[in-house]
Design a protein around this motif. Structure first.
Motif, PDB file in Angstrom:
ATOM      1  N   LEU A 188      -6.296   2.256   6.471  1.00 32.88           N
ATOM      2  CA  LEU A 188      -5.624   1.024   6.060  1.00 32.88           C
ATOM      3  C   LEU A 188      -5.271   1.022   4.577  1.00 32.88           C
ATOM      4  CD1 LEU A 188      -7.514  -1.775   8.045  1.00 32.88           C
ATOM      5  CD2 LEU A 188      -5.499  -0.452   8.699  1.00 32.88           C
ATOM      6  N   ASP A 189      -5.902   1.912   3.804  1.00 37.09           N
ATOM      7  CA  ASP A 189      -5.548   2.009   2.386  1.00 37.09           C
ATOM      8  C   ASP A 189      -4.559   3.141   2.116  1.00 37.09           C
ATOM      9  OD1 ASP A 189      -7.166   4.215   2.693  1.00 37.09           O
ATOM     10  OD2 ASP A 189      -8.660   3.617   1.190  1.00 37.09           O
ATOM     11  N   GLY A 190      -3.920   3.658   3.190  1.00 39.30           N
ATOM     12  CA  GLY A 190      -2.822   4.602   3.035  1.00 39.30           C
ATOM     13  C   GLY A 190      -3.193   6.067   3.038  1.00 39.30           C
ATOM     14  N   HIS A 191      -4.487   6.406   3.125  1.00 41.09           N
ATOM     15  CA  HIS A 191      -4.894   7.807   3.075  1.00 41.09           C
ATOM     16  C   HIS A 191      -4.649   8.518   4.407  1.00 41.09           C
ATOM     17  CE1 HIS A 191      -6.992   6.542  -0.597  1.00 41.09           C
ATOM     18  NE2 HIS A 191      -6.982   7.827  -0.922  1.00 41.09           N
ATOM     19  N   TYR A 192      -4.146   9.728   4.312  1.00 35.60           N
ATOM     20  CA  TYR A 192      -3.873  10.566   5.481  1.00 35.60           C
ATOM     21  C   TYR A 192      -5.166  10.853   6.226  1.00 35.60           C
ATOM     22  CZ  TYR A 192      -2.634  14.844   8.075  1.00 35.60           C
ATOM     23  OH  TYR A 192      -2.445  15.799   9.051  1.00 35.60           O
ATOM     24  N   ASN A 222      -2.901  15.632   0.539  1.00 40.08           N
ATOM     25  CA  ASN A 222      -3.635  15.937  -0.691  1.00 40.08           C
ATOM     26  C   ASN A 222      -4.007  14.691  -1.490  1.00 40.08           C
ATOM     27  OD1 ASN A 222      -1.235  15.138  -1.851  1.00 40.08           O
ATOM     28  ND2 ASN A 222      -0.701  17.131  -2.704  1.00 40.08           N
ATOM     29  N   GLY A 223      -3.691  13.504  -0.952  1.00 36.24           N
ATOM     30  CA  GLY A 223      -4.059  12.258  -1.603  1.00 36.24           C
ATOM     31  C   GLY A 223      -3.042  11.724  -2.578  1.00 36.24           C
ATOM     32  N   ASN A 224      -1.951  12.446  -2.780  1.00 34.56           N
ATOM     33  CA  ASN A 224      -0.917  12.024  -3.723  1.00 34.56           C
ATOM     34  C   ASN A 224       0.196  11.249  -3.011  1.00 34.56           C
ATOM     35  OD1 ASN A 224      -2.179  13.308  -5.896  1.00 34.56           O
ATOM     36  ND2 ASN A 224      -1.177  15.262  -5.421  1.00 34.56           N
ATOM     37  N   PRO A 225       0.901  10.382  -3.719  1.00 31.38           N
ATOM     38  CA  PRO A 225       2.068   9.714  -3.134  1.00 31.38           C
ATOM     39  C   PRO A 225       3.162  10.731  -2.802  1.00 31.38           C
ATOM     40  CG  PRO A 225       1.348   8.582  -5.124  1.00 31.38           C
ATOM     41  CD  PRO A 225       0.605   9.886  -5.081  1.00 31.38           C
ATOM     42  N   TYR A 226       4.046  10.331  -1.909  1.00 31.84           N
ATOM     43  CA  TYR A 226       5.182  11.191  -1.568  1.00 31.84           C
ATOM     44  C   TYR A 226       6.210  11.160  -2.698  1.00 31.84           C
ATOM     45  CZ  TYR A 226       3.548  11.598   3.263  1.00 31.84           C
ATOM     46  OH  TYR A 226       2.824  11.879   4.385  1.00 31.84           O
ATOM     47  N   THR A 285       0.840  -1.189   0.000  1.00 29.25           N
ATOM     48  CA  THR A 285       0.000   0.000   0.000  1.00 29.25           C
ATOM     49  C   THR A 285       0.881   1.247   0.000  1.00 29.25           C
ATOM     50  OG1 THR A 285      -1.694  -1.178   1.267  1.00 29.25           O
ATOM     51  CG2 THR A 285      -1.841   1.220   1.230  1.00 29.25           C
ATOM     52  N   THR A 286       0.548   2.194  -0.845  1.00 27.69           N
ATOM     53  CA  THR A 286       1.295   3.447  -0.933  1.00 27.69           C
ATOM     54  C   THR A 286       0.883   4.396   0.182  1.00 27.69           C
ATOM     55  OG1 THR A 286       1.470   3.222  -3.339  1.00 27.69           O
ATOM     56  CG2 THR A 286       1.817   5.423  -2.429  1.00 27.69           C
ATOM     57  N   LEU A 287       1.859   5.013   0.843  1.00 25.85           N
ATOM     58  CA  LEU A 287       1.586   6.071   1.817  1.00 25.85           C
ATOM     59  C   LEU A 287       1.223   7.343   1.058  1.00 25.85           C
ATOM     60  CD1 LEU A 287       4.665   5.440   4.143  1.00 25.85           C
ATOM     61  CD2 LEU A 287       2.293   4.839   4.659  1.00 25.85           C
ATOM     62  N   LEU A 288       0.126   7.973   1.465  1.00 22.42           N
ATOM     63  CA  LEU A 288      -0.362   9.146   0.737  1.00 22.42           C
ATOM     64  C   LEU A 288      -0.277  10.408   1.589  1.00 22.42           C
ATOM     65  CD1 LEU A 288      -3.519   7.542  -0.910  1.00 22.42           C
ATOM     66  CD2 LEU A 288      -1.246   7.872  -1.933  1.00 22.42           C
TER      67      LEU A 288
END
Length: 371
Positions: free
Chosen positions: A156-160, A100-104, A94-97
């Motif tokens: 759990l899906d990586g959203h801030y 603003n919802g974008n990947p780092y 899972t990508t950490l976001l």
């Protein structure tokens, strides 16, 4: 090598504050192949681990700074019993976001926004994850990049979802103040009732004195206590580090000792991993300590531990030295309780960060905790 599955007779456990520590009995080790491909990325850099009993799976944060793939965490299954550790199977990524919802972004795109993921815990009460970043501190004649360390709550899906308040003492500065580079928020954990979060600083802040050294017991780092109801800090404690285990080769080469992770046992008890490394010495020296905060001074208002008087540090006692296993020990940076073993004893799982180096190993170690 650990990529096949196998059944094991372990079952989920819920955390309690009454876990008693007598000694650790080694069950087994597994090693993930170097740069093992998985879901379009590679495995490695495993810097934190936590167990989700409801799903019987582990969360593993990766400290890749969006260089090989976007900053991320993995899910995995570990298969072991009280007699053997059979295998590890990665099950998801899972990508950490960002907020603003974008990947780092990676450092080549925007180094000021590039994270340094180090710790990850699952909050069963909120059904969310909390992770920490060490931030960045680059100060040279070409550039100055200052990114504060942080602790973040995510879905759990990586959203801030939210962030923990950062005390001013831990803001990155261009002067010799605040945290050192790569020496900030390395470990974190919740009390069993999820009321509090503890966050550990790997190495001393500049104001708190010099880094650990060979034969030197003066290095003091900090542990922060947060209230999970409002994510505000409510206390800080001084933690005295062990000396660096071995002189580096050559003598002026890199060396370090610091807290690489913590496991919270109660409102005032922690398990702390100290990880010492010296250039020219292949193994890391990994020691696990039982830590008691009960009589330690709250140093929230103390800016410099170098000049402070009357400070009571946390007390600690050695629980386990990985050198006693008589085998190669790499850069252990994560620890979690696993499921309860068939005999009713608690399991304890450690993971090592291989720094994506072919000369290092992504190791998993499983122990039985004997009361």
């Amino acid at each position: 090598m650990a990529i096949v599955t196998s059944c094991a007779s372990t079952h989920p456990t819920t955390r309690t504050a009454t876990t008693s520590f007598g000694k650790l009995r080694f069950i087994g080790e597994q090693i993930i192949p170097h740069n093992m491909p998985f879901m379009g990325a590679v495995t490695g850099g495993l810097s934190g681990i936590d167990y989700d009993a409801s799903r019987q799976q582990y969360y593993l944060i990766c400290d890749d700074r969006s260089e090989l793939a976007p900053a991320r965490f993995y899910t995995a299954k570990l298969y072991f019993s009280g007699q053997s550790f059979d295998s590890v199977r990665f099950t998801g990524m899972t990508t950490l976001l960002r907020q603003n919802g974008n990947p780092y972004p990676g450092a080549k795109v925007n180094p000021a926004l590039t994270p340094d993921p180090e710790a990850l815990r699952y909050n069963a009460k909120k059904n969310c994850l909390v992770w920490s970043s060490e931030g960045e501190r680059i100060v040279n004649t070409k550039d100055t990049i200052l990114t504060n360390p942080g602790v973040y709550e995510i879905s759990l899906d990586g959203h801030y979802r939210d962030s923990f308040a950062l005390p001013s003492q831990f803001r990155m500065q261009a002067t010799d103040n605040g945290p050192r580079r790569n020496g900030a928020f390395e470990g974190l954990g919740f009390t069993p009732d999820y009321r509090y979060t503890f966050v550990s600083l790997e190495e001393p802040r500049y104001e708190d004195g010099p880094r650990a050294d060979v034969g030197d017991t003066t290095a003091l780092t900090r542990v922060i206590k947060y209230d999970n109801r409002n994510l505000q800090p409510i206390a800080q404690y001084a933690y005295r580090l062990e000396p660096v285990a071995f002189p580096p080769k050559p003598a002026n080469a890199f060396k370090v000792n610091g807290i690489s992770d913590i496991l919270v046992l109660s409102d005032h008890q922690l398990l702390a991993i100290e990880r010492s490394f010296s250039t020219g010495v292949k193994d890391c020296t990994i020691k696990v300590f039982l830590v008691d905060l009960h009589h330690a001074t709250d140093i929230s208002g103390v800016n410099s531990l170098k000049t402070a008087t009357g400070i009571k540090t946390v007390t600690k006692s050695l629980l386990f030295d990985f050198a006693s296993l008589g085998k190669y020990i790499d850069n252990i940076e994560g620890v979690t309780f696993g499921p309860v073993l068939p005999n009713g004893h608690q399991s304890l799982v450690f993971v090592a960060d291989n720094n994506f180096s072919a000369a290092e190993e992504s190791q998993f170690f499983v122990f039985e905790l004997i009361p």
